[in-house]
Design an enzyme around this catalytic site. Sequence first.
Site, mmCIF file in Angstrom:
data_model
loop_
_atom_site.group_PDB
_atom_site.id
_atom_site.type_symbol
_atom_site.label_atom_id
_atom_site.label_comp_id
_atom_site.label_asym_id
_atom_site.label_seq_id
_atom_site.Cartn_x
_atom_site.Cartn_y
_atom_site.Cartn_z
ATOM 1 C CB SER A 1 -8.867 1.374 5.752
ATOM 2 O OG SER A 1 -9.570 2.588 5.818
ATOM 3 C CB SER B 1 -8.035 4.045 2.820
ATOM 4 O OG SER B 1 -7.240 3.333 3.758
ATOM 5 C CE LYS C 1 -3.894 2.075 2.567
ATOM 6 N NZ LYS C 1 -4.821 1.914 3.715
#
Length: 495
Positions: A182, A158, A78
């Site tokens: 998330s 997210s 990420k």
Amino acid sequence: MTELNTLTIAEARDRLAKREFTAEDLTMSCLSAIDAGGALNAFVHNTPEIALAQARAADARLAAGDAPAMCGVPIGVKDLFCTKGVPSQAASNILRGFTPEYESTVTGKLFDAGAVMLGKLSMDEFAMGSSNETACYGPAISPWRRAGDDAKITPGGSSGGSAAAVAADLCLAATGTDTGGSIRQPAAFTGITGIKPTYGRVSRWGIIAYASSLDQAGPMTKSVRDAAIMLGAMAGADAKDSTSAEIAVPDFEAALTGDIRGKRIGIPKEYRLDGLSAEIAKLWDDGIAMMKDAGAEIVDISLPHTKYALPAYYVIAPAEASSNLARYDGVRYGHRAKLAQGDGITEMYEKTRAEGFGPEVQRRIMVGTYVLSAGFYDAYYNRARKVRALIKRDFELAFEQGIDAILTPATPSPAFGIGEVTDADPVEMYLMDVFTVTVNLAGLPGVTVPVGMSGSGLPLGLQLIGRPWEEGDLLNHAYVLERAAAFVSKPSKWW
């Protein structure tokens, strides 16, 4: 032969050990899948040279018999994790061009375990969002489609890029972070497994901060076993993170016995919200039946302060964000606005932050600054902190009554289309976190597992919440649920 990129971590580990193929072969399969999967916009900074070098190093370790469980396993990272020499910009224009000279503890531990980094994955800007639509790269797209509909679907947020990449077999697993759901919400939206560990189980050092008392990194994988393997490689105390706990990391994979006979599963009545869709309610009931059939005792419980969780979260998280994001001012790194003649440092701050931050980040900074301001601190922030303590106490009381895990829905609906939940009403987007934020407020571990499909042909997941520091036991409950649900659906390849 099955395409190597579709393997799980456990399958790849076992077959690499048998030398059926090399880590370089496995990495090349994933790199080819990434090239073909550009329409998903999941990978935003590709690192094929790094990946191949790491794969060759992994092959040398495998040949020497020095092979940890993650050795040779290709993963995505990420964009919130700082990776040395690789762009790490939290999907924000304000950090465009920032390449760290250091490695986050999590990625460092994964690389030490032999993992192969394929590249950086899209996300909501500074992890603020539930749909991956706030990324400066444009939205990541789910590999799933609604039946008879070509509309682009959100992979959630997210950690939407991570979820899309794992679900589409672009990588074997990915790192995610979870501040209010998330990891768990996008995992549920895309039919994969995601675990948020206990706060402090995994180091936050080198992860770009959103809300420091809530943020926690975790794995996003194709199975519960994979989550156990990867979490073992990520977890552990870290002297560079004062919130990292000095607690030994057990063998999470060894905890997957598949036996939960006599365990007590709590079903919180407060999660049966008014207006809960019949589809989600049935999924929850099906999950309850699966756990009961496995020998668990089902116990109705109450978590009375649940209804205050979202308001408390959306005071605390923006307050911490307004403080954390104050460092992005154009002085030291990242974007600096072009100044006009006569502009001073105040104008530089204002222009840089106005240009660099997207609308959702600006909104949360303003909310956070407001609730921390003189005259409003006690009315909002202090009150939210007190509510947080009450929510934490609700869970403590449930566990004191002998509850081993709590089963809830993961999301209030299946994934929605890109643009369907708009900026016009941000609260509608915030409601996507209604089942997940309590876990972060209480610092507990939580995991989502795919259990069924919606009538529109999209994945649906359930969430299990565990006792603090007992991720092994939690993963075993998830393993039982996973086996009972036998979810094997995969998205049809349209990209």
